[in-house]
Scaffold this active site. Structure first.
Site, mmCIF file in Angstrom:
data_model
loop_
_atom_site.group_PDB
_atom_site.id
_atom_site.type_symbol
_atom_site.label_atom_id
_atom_site.label_comp_id
_atom_site.label_asym_id
_atom_site.label_seq_id
_atom_site.Cartn_x
_atom_site.Cartn_y
_atom_site.Cartn_z
ATOM 1 N N ASP A 1 -6.197 -2.969 3.178
ATOM 2 C CA ASP A 1 -5.512 -4.111 3.799
ATOM 3 C C ASP A 1 -6.300 -4.576 5.017
ATOM 4 O O ASP A 1 -7.039 -3.811 5.639
ATOM 5 C CB ASP A 1 -4.068 -3.775 4.159
ATOM 6 C CG ASP A 1 -3.877 -2.354 4.668
ATOM 7 O OD1 ASP A 1 -4.876 -1.689 5.001
ATOM 8 O OD2 ASP A 1 -2.729 -1.896 4.729
ATOM 9 N N GLU B 1 1.208 -6.510 6.572
ATOM 10 C CA GLU B 1 2.263 -6.408 7.576
ATOM 11 C C GLU B 1 3.336 -7.481 7.390
ATOM 12 O O GLU B 1 4.407 -7.390 7.972
ATOM 13 C CB GLU B 1 1.660 -6.515 8.983
ATOM 14 C CG GLU B 1 0.636 -5.437 9.331
ATOM 15 C CD GLU B 1 1.250 -4.051 9.471
ATOM 16 O OE1 GLU B 1 2.493 -3.938 9.441
ATOM 17 O OE2 GLU B 1 0.492 -3.084 9.605
#
Length: 377
Positions: free
Chosen positions: A70, A129
């Protein structure tokens, strides 16, 4: 002068430019520039929004192994005081995604120069997120064409020392859901509360009631967490607030518990509407699927780490952490593991400083694992 490895230097470069979900434009360009510097003979690079897919062709592929990293940061003002601290005000790599990216680039670099039999697919995913990049990336045409046969990811763990990995078969991370509740009443002068409906009071009452759900409405043998992390209300000290907004998160280890918690939230909110003569709107925002490790692949991975490497392996308990990698694991067999980075400050803390020695250790470990797995009959 400090001597650091190339991938620690990359991590520091990336640490300076944290960007929020689907806004990772500088990050994407940095990654692309580096990837384009590698030998291109076996690489196929495609972009998706602010993410990147990199396929490394094997010599005689029978399967494709995926590896996901990520790339987004958090809306946190950094307080580390480091010379390579964030250059973006109010944004920070406080969850270690800069470390995740540098490790992925290190592994990619090795296999760009030293291909194995099977294909490898590196996935640089935006918006972990929020609002969640894994699910739409999984549904993209690129992923449908290049869908791997198995997939792996890691997450830094400040609580574990460098040289340690931790994982388990089955459930690793919780189901998570965002929670937003808007309350609308009637404002007024602070001297005349009987002529208004005070949403500060309503919000405070609701927060207290929400905390009873875990204690009284969830099976004690199950697990759930309800956290209200932010309350916004009012404009000035002598005006009764007409509006209040609660922002929080729900985390459970089962879908049944998640559904039970939401039903109870809705009942309590209806009660607040009646008791405080207000209007309420609930929004659950983004929900992340549980991270469920494929038992067979995870057992095999643990056995490899214990017998072929010098990494310390811990069979950990499940955590209430949320991770949208769970959506990928719901469709593709694979697993996630914790990587020890030995920091006194935890994830999402403004002073998080991972021990950079973990980067090269992780790169070497994953090269060893993928070389073994990617040449297996």
């Amino acid at each position: 002068m400090e001597t650091i490895s190339p991938f620690v230097a990359i991590r520091r470069d990336l640490h300076k430019i944290p960007e929020l979900g689907f806004q990772e434009f500088k990050t994407q360009q940095y990654l692309l520039n580096y990837i384009q510097s590698l030998p291109q003979e076996r690489l196929d690079v495609r972009t998706w929004k602010t993410g990147i897919f990199v396929k490394v062709s094997g010599t005689a592929p029978r399967k494709t192994i995926g590896y996901r990293a990520d790339i987004d940061g958090l809306p946190i003002s950094e307080e580390t005081g480091l010379p390579y601290r964030s250059e973006h005000a109010g944004q920070m790599h406080a969850c270690g995604h800069d470390v995740h990216m540098s490790i992925a680039l290190g592994v990619l670099t090795h296999f760009a120069h030293n291909p194995i039999r099977d294909d490898l697919l590196f996935i640089f995913q935006p918006a972990e997120e929020g609002p969640g990049g894994a699910k739409p990336m999984l549904e993209s045409d690129i992923m449908r064409e290049w869908k791997p046969d198995m997939i792996v990811a890691l997450h830094i763990a400040p609580e574990y020392p460098v040289g340690t990995i931790a994982t388990k078969e089955g459930l690793l991370f919780a189901n998570t859901s965002e929670l937003f509740i808007d309350l609308k009443g009637k404002g007024g002068h602070a001297a005349f509360p009987h002529l208004a409906n005070d949403m500060v009071v309503a919000a405070c009452a609701l927060v207290t009631q929400l905390q009873s759900i875990v204690a009284r409405n969830v099976d004690p043998l199950d697990s759930a967490v309800i956290t209200i992390g932010k309350i916004t209300s009012g404009t000035v000290q002598n005006v009764i607030a007409e509006h209040a907004r609660l922002e929080g998160t729900i985390r459970t280890l089962s879908i049944d518990a998640m559904q039970a918690v939401k039903r109870r939230i809705e009942a309590l909110v209806r009660g607040v509407e009646v008791a405080y003569e207000c209007e309420a709107v609930i929004d659950y925002g983004a929900m992340y699927h549980e991270v469920y490790n494929n038992p067979a692949l995870t057992t095999e991975f643990i056995q490899f780490a214990e017998t072929h490497t010098d990494m310390n392996v811990i069979r950990c308990k499940e955590a209430m952490t949320g991770e949208d990698f769970g959506y990928m694991l719901a469709e593709i067999p694979g697993f996630m593991f914790w990587l020890g980075v030995d920091s006194p400050y935890g994830l999402h803390h403004a002073k998080l400083v991972p021990n950079e020695a973990a980067i090269d250790r992780a790169i070497a470990f994953l090269i060893s694992y993928f070389s073994w797995k990617g040449n297996m009959e």
